[in-house]
Motif scaffolding. Structure first.
Motif, PDB file in Angstrom:
ATOM      1  N   ALA A  47     -21.563 -31.867   1.393  1.00 13.19           N
ATOM      2  CA  ALA A  47     -22.152 -30.792   2.199  1.00 13.19           C
ATOM      3  C   ALA A  47     -23.592 -30.536   1.777  1.00 13.19           C
ATOM      4  CB  ALA A  47     -21.309 -29.522   2.070  1.00 13.19           C
ATOM      5  N   GLY A  48     -23.858 -30.562   0.478  1.00 11.65           N
ATOM      6  CA  GLY A  48     -25.206 -30.304  -0.011  1.00 11.65           C
ATOM      7  C   GLY A  48     -26.192 -31.370   0.416  1.00 11.65           C
ATOM      8  N   ASP A  49     -25.783 -32.636   0.312  1.00 16.71           N
ATOM      9  CA  ASP A  49     -26.653 -33.731   0.742  1.00 16.71           C
ATOM     10  C   ASP A  49     -26.973 -33.620   2.229  1.00 16.71           C
ATOM     11  OD1 ASP A  49     -26.727 -34.821  -1.785  1.00 16.71           O
ATOM     12  OD2 ASP A  49     -25.937 -36.784  -1.192  1.00 16.71           O
ATOM     13  N   TYR A  50     -25.940 -33.436   3.018  1.00 17.28           N
ATOM     14  CA  TYR A  50     -26.165 -33.384   4.465  1.00 17.28           C
ATOM     15  C   TYR A  50     -26.912 -32.111   4.851  1.00 17.28           C
ATOM     16  CZ  TYR A  50     -25.467 -35.415   9.051  1.00 17.28           C
ATOM     17  OH  TYR A  50     -25.690 -36.030  10.267  1.00 17.28           O
ATOM     18  N   GLY A  51     -26.742 -31.067   4.045  1.00 20.53           N
ATOM     19  CA  GLY A  51     -27.488 -29.840   4.285  1.00 20.53           C
ATOM     20  C   GLY A  51     -28.977 -30.063   4.146  1.00 20.53           C
ATOM     21  N   ARG A  52     -29.397 -30.860   3.153  1.00 16.70           N
ATOM     22  CA  ARG A  52     -30.815 -31.154   2.999  1.00 16.70           C
ATOM     23  C   ARG A  52     -31.331 -31.985   4.169  1.00 16.70           C
ATOM     24  NH1 ARG A  52     -28.918 -30.929  -1.916  1.00 16.70           N
ATOM     25  NH2 ARG A  52     -28.406 -33.134  -2.150  1.00 16.70           N
ATOM     26  N   PHE A  53     -30.511 -32.908   4.634  1.00 15.53           N
ATOM     27  CA  PHE A  53     -30.891 -33.720   5.784  1.00 15.53           C
ATOM     28  C   PHE A  53     -31.048 -32.842   7.038  1.00 15.53           C
ATOM     29  CE2 PHE A  53     -29.418 -36.121   9.548  1.00 15.53           C
ATOM     30  CZ  PHE A  53     -30.376 -37.129   9.570  1.00 15.53           C
ATOM     31  N   ALA A  54     -30.068 -31.975   7.293  1.00 17.21           N
ATOM     32  CA  ALA A  54     -30.136 -31.108   8.464  1.00 17.21           C
ATOM     33  C   ALA A  54     -31.282 -30.113   8.378  1.00 17.21           C
ATOM     34  CB  ALA A  54     -28.803 -30.370   8.638  1.00 17.21           C
ATOM     35  N   GLN A  55     -31.514 -29.571   7.174  1.00 19.47           N
ATOM     36  CA  GLN A  55     -32.612 -28.620   7.008  1.00 19.47           C
ATOM     37  C   GLN A  55     -33.962 -29.306   7.209  1.00 19.47           C
ATOM     38  OE1 GLN A  55     -32.214 -25.314   6.492  1.00 19.47           O
ATOM     39  NE2 GLN A  55     -34.419 -24.985   6.627  1.00 19.47           N
ATOM     40  N   MET A  56     -34.052 -30.567   6.813  1.00 17.13           N
ATOM     41  CA  MET A  56     -35.278 -31.323   7.070  1.00 17.13           C
ATOM     42  C   MET A  56     -35.570 -31.366   8.565  1.00 17.13           C
ATOM     43  SD  MET A  56     -36.096 -34.597   8.377  1.00 17.13           S
ATOM     44  CE  MET A  56     -34.649 -35.605   8.076  1.00 17.13           C
ATOM     45  N   LEU A  57     -34.538 -31.589   9.372  1.00 14.07           N
ATOM     46  CA  LEU A  57     -34.731 -31.608  10.826  1.00 14.07           C
ATOM     47  C   LEU A  57     -35.117 -30.223  11.340  1.00 14.07           C
ATOM     48  CD1 LEU A  57     -31.763 -33.909  11.938  1.00 14.07           C
ATOM     49  CD2 LEU A  57     -34.182 -34.512  11.727  1.00 14.07           C
ATOM     50  N   LEU A  58     -34.456 -29.196  10.843  1.00  8.35           N
ATOM     51  CA  LEU A  58     -34.804 -27.840  11.268  1.00  8.35           C
ATOM     52  C   LEU A  58     -36.235 -27.489  10.885  1.00  8.35           C
ATOM     53  CD1 LEU A  58     -33.953 -25.158  12.536  1.00  8.35           C
ATOM     54  CD2 LEU A  58     -32.971 -24.506  10.325  1.00  8.35           C
ATOM     55  N   ASP A  59     -36.704 -28.018   9.778  1.00 10.48           N
ATOM     56  CA  ASP A  59     -38.065 -27.756   9.318  1.00 10.48           C
ATOM     57  C   ASP A  59     -39.084 -28.721   9.926  1.00 10.48           C
ATOM     58  OD1 ASP A  59     -37.213 -25.640   7.812  1.00 10.48           O
ATOM     59  OD2 ASP A  59     -37.270 -26.674   5.893  1.00 10.48           O
ATOM     60  N   GLY A  60     -38.749 -29.289  11.060  1.00 13.25           N
ATOM     61  CA  GLY A  60     -39.698 -30.147  11.752  1.00 13.25           C
ATOM     62  C   GLY A  60     -39.963 -31.461  11.069  1.00 13.25           C
ATOM     63  N   GLY A  61     -38.935 -32.012  10.386  1.00 10.78           N
ATOM     64  CA  GLY A  61     -39.065 -33.315   9.739  1.00 10.78           C
ATOM     65  C   GLY A  61     -39.599 -33.275   8.331  1.00 10.78           C
ATOM     66  N   ARG A  62     -39.748 -32.077   7.770  1.00  5.36           N
ATOM     67  CA  ARG A  62     -40.364 -31.933   6.452  1.00  5.36           C
ATOM     68  C   ARG A  62     -39.341 -31.503   5.403  1.00  5.36           C
ATOM     69  NH1 ARG A  62     -45.523 -31.826   4.939  1.00  5.36           N
ATOM     70  NH2 ARG A  62     -46.140 -30.806   3.003  1.00  5.36           N
ATOM     71  N   TYR A  63     -39.472 -32.077   4.207  1.00  5.78           N
ATOM     72  CA  TYR A  63     -38.673 -31.654   3.061  1.00  5.78           C
ATOM     73  C   TYR A  63     -39.603 -31.556   1.867  1.00  5.78           C
ATOM     74  CZ  TYR A  63     -35.298 -31.625  -0.765  1.00  5.78           C
ATOM     75  OH  TYR A  63     -34.586 -31.295  -1.894  1.00  5.78           O
ATOM     76  N   GLY A  64     -39.844 -30.348   1.384  1.00  7.69           N
ATOM     77  CA  GLY A  64     -40.783 -30.166   0.285  1.00  7.69           C
ATOM     78  C   GLY A  64     -42.164 -30.652   0.672  1.00  7.69           C
ATOM     79  N   GLU A  65     -42.689 -31.589  -0.101  1.00  8.99           N
ATOM     80  CA  GLU A  65     -44.016 -32.138   0.172  1.00  8.99           C
ATOM     81  C   GLU A  65     -43.951 -33.408   1.016  1.00  8.99           C
ATOM     82  OE1 GLU A  65     -46.775 -30.510  -0.677  1.00  8.99           O
ATOM     83  OE2 GLU A  65     -45.382 -28.973  -1.405  1.00  8.99           O
ATOM     84  N   VAL A  66     -42.743 -33.808   1.417  1.00  9.62           N
ATOM     85  CA  VAL A  66     -42.572 -35.073   2.138  1.00  9.62           C
ATOM     86  C   VAL A  66     -42.344 -34.805   3.620  1.00  9.62           C
ATOM     87  CG1 VAL A  66     -41.199 -37.182   2.312  1.00  9.62           C
ATOM     88  CG2 VAL A  66     -41.586 -36.133   0.073  1.00  9.62           C
ATOM     89  N   GLN A  67     -43.076 -35.503   4.482  1.00 12.41           N
ATOM     90  CA  GLN A  67     -42.899 -35.406   5.932  1.00 12.41           C
ATOM     91  C   GLN A  67     -42.196 -36.681   6.381  1.00 12.41           C
ATOM     92  OE1 GLN A  67     -44.486 -32.553   7.664  1.00 12.41           O
ATOM     93  NE2 GLN A  67     -42.951 -33.069   9.208  1.00 12.41           N
ATOM     94  N   LEU A  68     -40.896 -36.584   6.649  1.00 13.17           N
ATOM     95  CA  LEU A  68     -40.138 -37.760   7.058  1.00 13.17           C
ATOM     96  C   LEU A  68     -40.368 -38.092   8.526  1.00 13.17           C
ATOM     97  CD1 LEU A  68     -38.562 -36.685   4.435  1.00 13.17           C
ATOM     98  CD2 LEU A  68     -36.692 -38.090   5.295  1.00 13.17           C
TER      99      LEU A  68
END
Length: 439
Positions: A313-334
Motif C-alpha cells: 500500500a505504501g509503495d503504490y501510495g507514492r506512485f498514486a500521489q506522484m500522479l496526483l501531484d502532477g507527475g512530481r515526487y519530491g525533487e523528481v519530475q517523472l
C-alpha cells in the motif's frame, strides 16, 4: 494528439477538449504546489495502530471479521498527508501472522497504470508517439488480419483497414481477441497459440501477432491484458531495456518503491499475503495458483505489464500521489502535469465508439491507464467527477480524486468467484473515506 474527426460524433465531443485544457492547467498548479508523500515507514513502524478515520476503521474491522476477508491494508492520503494508514486481520488462513502495513500483495491489473506511465515517459521524450503504428516498433504486427466469420478450424479472415496504434493499446480498443459473445472462434485461436504461456514479452507478441483481431482497431472497447502486454513490449524495444529494468530505473527507484517488483526476494517472502478464494463448502481456501503455493514467485512466465506486479500500500501510495501531484515526487519530475491530465481525461470521447463509456458501466470512461468517473451517482460513488483509478483481480483497489486532493488505497488478497462469495467492498470503502474527508 487527439483522434481524428468522426463527423457528428466528433462535434458532440469538442467541449470536453476545452475541459481538458482547464484540467491541465489545474494539474500544473497542483504539481507545482503539492507536498510530496512522506517517506516509507521503517520496519519498526509497520504495526496496525495508525488508523485515524474512525468510520473507515470500523468498516474494515467488520469486513475482516470472522466471516469476512482474511485481512486488509488501507492507506488514505489527503492534501499530501497520510490521514489513515492501518492493517487489519491476518496475512494467512491459519491466522498465525497478523497483517502489517508493509505486507506485500499481488496487485494484478493495478500494474497496468504503471506500464502506462512507462510508455508515457517515452512519449514525453519524443521516442514514442501515441499515434505511432504498433508495427513501427514491433514489425510482427505489420500483417494483421481481422476475423470475418467462420470457425476456429476454418476462420474467414481479411486484412485490417484501420492502423493499430499505441493509443489503441492504452485505451483497450485495439481489437484483440479478448472474448465476448460472437468472438468465441477467434478467442479459441488465441488460446491455441498459447500466448499466455510465453516466457518473454518478445515471445508473447510474436505469438499474438499470428492471431487475427476480433474487430477493427478503434471500434470496440474491450478491457483485457493483451493490449498492455503489447504496450510493455513496445516500452522494452523503444526504451532499450528489459521491461522490468526500465520500471526499476525509471519508476520504482525514483519513487522509492522498494517492495514493488515481479518477484519478491526470498528474504521478504514472509510478508506476502496468502491468496484466497471461496471453497466449495463456503469457506476460504488457498487459491490454486503456483504463486499462491510459492508466495513471491512470478505471477506470469514473463514480466507482465498487465498484471504481474507485487507491491505494498505504501509503495503504490507514492506512485498514486506522484500522479496526483502532477507527475512530481519530491525533487523528481517523472511526468509533466499536462501528461498526467491527459491520463485522467476520458479518452473514449476521441474514438469512433458509439458511446464513450467502458463495457462495465455507463458511469465511467477510460483514460490512459485507468478508468475515469463520469457519473458518480450512477456508479454509487460519492467521489468527484473525474476521479481516476483501477483495481486488481485479487481485490486490490486505488482511486485518485484530484478535486478532493485525495488518494485512497485498499489492499485485500482474494480472487472472487460465484454468487456466494465475499461481498465487494471497494465502493463502500471509498464512500466512507469521502464522507470522513468531506462530511
Amino acid at each position: 494528439m487527439y483522434w481524428p474527426s468522426h463527423g457528428p460524433a466528433h462535434a458532440r465531443h469538442c467541449r470536453p477538449r476545452a475541459r481538458l485544457a482547464v484540467f491541465a492547467l489545474l494539474m500544473l498548479a497542483v504539481g507545482q504546489a503539492a507536498a510530496s508523500l512522506p517517506d516509507p515507514p521503517s520496519q519498526t513502524e509497520t504495526t496496525a495502530a495508525s488508523a485515524r478515520l474512525p468510520a473507515v476503521d470500523a468498516f474494515l474491522h467488520e469486513s475482516t471479521g470472522r466471516q469476512g476477508y482474511t485481512g486488509a491494508v488501507a492507506l488514505v492520503i489527503h492534501d499530501g498527508r497520510i490521514v489513515h494508514d492501518a492493517a487489519y486481520g491476518w496475512q494467512d488462513l491459519a491466522h498465525a501472522t497478523p497483517m502489517q502495513r508493509d505486507s506485500i500483495f499481488r496487485i494484478y491489473s493495478m500494474t497496468k497504470t504503471v506500464a502506462s506511465v512507462a510508455a508515457l515517459m517515452l512519449v514525453e521524450e519524443g521516442r514514442l508517439d501515441l499515434d505511432d503504428p504498433v508495427a513501427r516498433h514491433l514489425p510482427e504486427f505489420s500483417r494483421l488480419q481481422v476475423f470475418a466469420g467462420g470457425t476456429a478450424a476454418a476462420p474467414q479472415l481479411r486484412p485490417v483497414t484501420q492502423t493499430l496504434t499505441v493509443r489503441h493499446l492504452l485505451t483497450h480498443i485495439a481489437g484483440f481477441a479478448a472474448g465476448g459473445e460472437g468472438f468465441e472462434a477467434v478467442t479459441a485461436l488465441l488460446e491455441h497459440q498459447q500466448v499466455q504461456a510465453a516466457d518473454s514479452l518478445a515471445a508473447y507478441t510474436t505469438r499474438l501477432a499470428r492471431v487475427p483481431l476480433a474487430t477493427e482497431p478503434g471500434t470496440r472497447f474491450r478491457y483485457d491484458s493483451t493490449s498492455i502486454e503489447v504496450l510493455s513490449r513496445v516500452v522494452e524495444v523503444v526504451g532499450g531495456l528489459p521491461f522490468e529494468q526500465f520500471l526499476q530505473q525509471r519508476v520504482f527507484g525514483p519513487l522509492d518503491m522498494r517492495d514493488t517488483g515481479f518477484v519478491v526476494p526470498v528474504r521478504d517472502r514472509a510478508r506476502v499475503v496468502a491468496l484466497t478464494t471461496m471453497g466449495e463448502h463456503g469457506d476460504l481456501v488457498l487459491a490454486d495458483e503456483v504463486h499462491a503455493r510459492v508466495p513471491g514467485s512470478a505471477l506470469r512466465p514473463y514480466p507482465s505489464g498487465a498484471g504481474g506486479l507485487y507491491s505494498t500500500a505504501g509503495d503504490y501510495g507514492r506512485f498514486a500521489q506522484m500522479l496526483l501531484d502532477g507527475g512530481r515526487y519530491g525533487e523528481v519530475q517523472l511526468l509533466r502535469p499536462s501528461t498526467v491530465a491527459l491520463m485522467m481525461q476520458n479518452q473514449l470521447v476521441h474514438t469512433a465508439l458509439p458511446r464513450p463509456v467502458t463495457e462495465f458501466s455507463d458511469a465511467e470512461g477510460f483514460g490512459l491507464g485507468g478508468s475515469v468517473l463520469l457519473d458518480p451517482a450512477l456508479k454509487g460513488r460519492t467521489a468527484s467527477v473525474g476521479a481516476f483509478g483501477w483495481s486488481g483481480a485479487a481485490s486490490t483497489y486505488y482511486t485518485i480524486d484530484p478535486a478532493r486532493r485525495l488518494v485512497a488505497i485498499l489492499m485485500l488478497q482474494h480472487l472472487p468467484g460465484g454468487n456466494d462469495d465475499l461481498p465487494r467492498i471497494s465502493t463502500t470503502f471509498y464512500n466512507r473515506v469521502d464522507e470522513a474527508i468531506d462530511p
